[in-house]
Design a protein around this motif. Structure first.
Motif, short mmCIF file in Angstrom:
data_model
loop_
_atom_site.label_atom_id
_atom_site.label_comp_id
_atom_site.label_asym_id
_atom_site.label_seq_id
_atom_site.Cartn_x
_atom_site.Cartn_y
_atom_site.Cartn_z
N GLY A 61 48.43 -13.52 -5.79
CA GLY A 61 46.81 -13.20 -5.69
C GLY A 61 45.93 -14.37 -5.37
O GLY A 61 46.68 -15.62 -6.20
N PHE A 62 45.10 -14.26 -6.03
CA PHE A 62 44.03 -15.27 -5.82
C PHE A 62 43.97 -16.29 -7.30
O PHE A 62 44.07 -17.53 -6.97
N PHE A 63 44.12 -15.22 -8.70
CA PHE A 63 44.57 -15.90 -9.84
C PHE A 63 46.02 -16.58 -10.05
O PHE A 63 46.03 -17.81 -11.07
N SER A 64 46.43 -16.03 -9.79
CA SER A 64 48.08 -16.94 -9.40
C SER A 64 47.85 -18.27 -8.47
O SER A 64 48.44 -19.28 -9.55
N ARG A 65 47.43 -18.16 -7.87
CA ARG A 65 47.44 -18.93 -7.23
C ARG A 65 46.77 -20.68 -8.43
O ARG A 65 46.81 -21.46 -8.21
N LEU A 66 45.43 -19.82 -8.25
CA LEU A 66 44.84 -20.69 -9.17
C LEU A 66 44.79 -21.35 -10.54
O LEU A 66 44.61 -22.67 -10.88
#
Length: 76
Positions: A61-66
């Motif tokens: 997800g977005f936060f994991s990639r961030l």
């Protein structure tokens, strides 16, 4: 799931096994039926787990990639 009716030979065999275990034939057959039901339930649960494992992995997800990007060294 009731067990199919036993023939005379099968009934005699199960009666011997029940006597060896120290219980009545009816109690022995009930125990055997419960064991079969528990085994079927465990088998179904294992199949469900296998189906879950076979599902494709969800992309990050977005936060994991961030977070992954934040933890990478600058040169990468």
């Amino acid at each position: 799931m009731p067990i199919k009716p036993l023939t005379e030979g099968q009934r005699a065999y199960e009666a011997k096994r029940a006597a060896k275990a120290g219980m009545s034939l009816e109690k022995w057959l009930d125990l055997k039926e419960k064991d079969a039901a528990a085994e079927a339930k465990a088998k179904a649960k294992a199949q469900e787990k296998a189906r879950e494992a076979a599902k494709p992995a969800k992309p990050p997800g977005f936060f994991s990639r961030l977070l992954e990007r934040a933890n990478r060294p600058f040169g990468s």
